[in-house]
Design a protein around this motif. Structure first.
Motif, short mmCIF file in Angstrom:
data_model
loop_
_atom_site.label_atom_id
_atom_site.label_comp_id
_atom_site.label_asym_id
_atom_site.label_seq_id
_atom_site.Cartn_x
_atom_site.Cartn_y
_atom_site.Cartn_z
N VAL A 143 0.86 -1.19 0.00
CA VAL A 143 0.00 0.00 0.00
C VAL A 143 0.89 1.23 0.00
O VAL A 143 1.75 1.39 0.87
CB VAL A 143 -0.91 0.01 1.24
CG1 VAL A 143 -1.70 1.32 1.32
CG2 VAL A 143 -1.86 -1.19 1.22
N ALA A 188 -3.06 5.83 1.64
CA ALA A 188 -4.41 5.58 2.16
C ALA A 188 -4.94 6.90 2.68
O ALA A 188 -4.42 7.45 3.65
CB ALA A 188 -4.39 4.53 3.26
N ARG A 196 -9.56 6.13 -0.11
CA ARG A 196 -8.86 5.81 -1.36
C ARG A 196 -7.54 5.15 -0.98
O ARG A 196 -6.70 5.77 -0.32
CB ARG A 196 -8.63 7.08 -2.19
CG ARG A 196 -9.93 7.81 -2.54
CD ARG A 196 -9.66 9.06 -3.39
NE ARG A 196 -9.18 8.71 -4.73
CZ ARG A 196 -9.98 8.48 -5.76
NH1 ARG A 196 -11.31 8.56 -5.62
NH2 ARG A 196 -9.48 8.18 -6.93
N VAL A 197 -7.40 3.89 -1.39
CA VAL A 197 -6.23 3.09 -1.03
C VAL A 197 -5.50 2.70 -2.31
O VAL A 197 -6.06 2.02 -3.18
CB VAL A 197 -6.63 1.83 -0.25
CG1 VAL A 197 -5.40 1.02 0.12
CG2 VAL A 197 -7.44 2.19 1.00
N THR A 198 -4.26 3.15 -2.43
CA THR A 198 -3.45 2.81 -3.60
C THR A 198 -2.66 1.54 -3.29
O THR A 198 -1.79 1.53 -2.41
CB THR A 198 -2.50 3.96 -3.96
OG1 THR A 198 -3.27 5.15 -4.18
CG2 THR A 198 -1.72 3.64 -5.23
N ARG A 253 -12.83 -0.08 -7.98
CA ARG A 253 -11.40 0.08 -8.25
C ARG A 253 -11.21 0.99 -9.45
O ARG A 253 -11.86 0.82 -10.48
CB ARG A 253 -10.73 -1.28 -8.48
CG ARG A 253 -9.23 -1.15 -8.78
CD ARG A 253 -8.52 -2.49 -8.72
NE ARG A 253 -8.15 -2.88 -7.36
CZ ARG A 253 -7.07 -2.43 -6.70
NH1 ARG A 253 -6.27 -1.54 -7.28
NH2 ARG A 253 -6.81 -2.84 -5.49
N ASP A 281 -4.97 1.60 -10.03
CA ASP A 281 -4.21 1.14 -8.87
C ASP A 281 -4.86 1.53 -7.54
O ASP A 281 -4.34 1.21 -6.48
CB ASP A 281 -2.79 1.73 -8.90
CG ASP A 281 -1.95 1.17 -10.03
OD1 ASP A 281 -2.28 0.06 -10.50
OD2 ASP A 281 -0.99 1.83 -10.45
N THR A 282 -5.99 2.24 -7.60
CA THR A 282 -6.60 2.76 -6.38
C THR A 282 -7.96 2.11 -6.12
O THR A 282 -8.82 2.07 -7.00
CB THR A 282 -6.77 4.28 -6.47
OG1 THR A 282 -5.48 4.89 -6.65
CG2 THR A 282 -7.41 4.84 -5.21
N VAL A 339 -11.41 2.42 -4.14
CA VAL A 339 -12.22 3.50 -3.57
C VAL A 339 -13.37 2.87 -2.79
O VAL A 339 -14.14 2.07 -3.35
CB VAL A 339 -12.76 4.43 -4.66
CG1 VAL A 339 -13.57 5.57 -4.03
CG2 VAL A 339 -11.60 4.99 -5.50
N CYS A 380 -5.64 6.55 8.18
CA CYS A 380 -5.57 7.14 6.85
C CYS A 380 -5.31 8.64 7.00
O CYS A 380 -5.61 9.23 8.04
CB CYS A 380 -6.85 6.88 6.05
SG CYS A 380 -8.37 7.32 6.93
#
Length: 270
Positions: free
Chosen positions: A176, A179, A195-197, A225, A228-229, A231, A267
């Motif tokens: 990750v 975040a 939002r997590v990359t 998605r 790469d992120t 949501v 986050c």
């Protein structure tokens, strides 16, 4: 009406948790609990586990049980020489029944616990009870008690080792790189857009958001998605209807994928 439905879900969960629990044996052994020994660790803590064995077709719930689950609760007050208790949750399954999503376990749950003794020279006795829900066609609240003096000389326990291996990846392990959580006030509470990359966890990924405060409830997020992120959008409300503030450092995001799960602690502002 929207707020009423959400509040009803919170109240329903609370009612399940407060219903007078039935002892496992009174329900023909739907679920049974025993304590496993894992011995002392190199740091001086004790490693053990609570093992739940469920009858075929029954399930129990993860710490964040979803729409229709009952969150487990633990009471360690009868224990002796117990300081800190750290629980490791194996990655759970996602169930959908009658349009409701729940998260938990079938067949067997081995829940590793690491205990820091108050006095390293004295034995550790785990004594208390666990309140949980077990469900098949109906949901039943249970209270299971335990009383076990841990064996400091016990060797490696394969069941505990397997459960520890099934824990979600950390953010670092899952690669990750970011975040973030954008918080927006709503008429009922606060909307979170997380939002997590990170690389895909496989298949149809499902995110779970835990607000970090037991009086708050987060709706099951809508998860999509974008390259790469990942949501995840959810709304957090208070069971009491009172106003509240969210601490981003306490927000916990778990991503459940077909290949693995990921546990993200905190986050940043987004």
């Amino acid at each position: 009406m929207k707020r009423l439905l959400k509040s009803s879900a919170v109240v329903l969960t609370a009612c399940f948790a407060l219903t007078a629990p039935a002892h496992a044996q009174a329900l023909d052994g739907v679920v049974q609990l025993d304590v496993l020994d894992g011995g002392r660790t190199a740091s001086g803590t004790y490693l053990g586990a609570l093992r739940l064995t469920l009858k075929d077709g029954w399930k129990t719930y993860w710490r964040a049980p979803g729409d229709a689950g009952i969150p487990p609760q633990f009471d360690w007050n009868g224990s002796q020489n117990v300081g800190d208790v750290s629980i490791t949750w194996p990655a759970p399954e996602v169930f959908v029944q009658n349009g409701l999503q729940s998260i938990g376990y079938t067949h067997q749950l081995v829940l590793p616990v690491e205990i820091t003794p108050l006095n390293p020279a004295k034995p550790v006795r785990l004594r208390g009870d666990m309140d949980l829900g077990v469900c098949k066609d109906v949901c039943i609240p249970e209270r299971l008690d335990f009383d076990h003096t841990l064996d400091a000389d016990a060797g490696r326990n394969p069941a505990i080792a397997a459960a520890l291996a099934q824990r979600p990846y950390s953010a670092k392990e899952a690669r990750v790189t970011a975040a973030t959580c954008q918080l927006t006030p709503t008429s009922d509470g606060t909307q979170i857009e997380a939002r997590v990359t990170m690389p895909s966890a496989g298949g149809n990924e499902i995110a779970v958001i835990e607000p970090g405060n037991p009086v708050l409830w987060a709706a099951p997020p809508k998860t999509t998605r974008q390259g790469d992120t990942l949501v995840a959008t959810s709304e957090v409300i208070s069971a009491s209807g009172a106003t509240f503030a969210l601490d981003r450092s306490e927000i916990r995001i778990t991503v459940l994928g077909a290949n693995h799960a990921v546990d993200i602690q905190g986050c940043s502002a987004g």
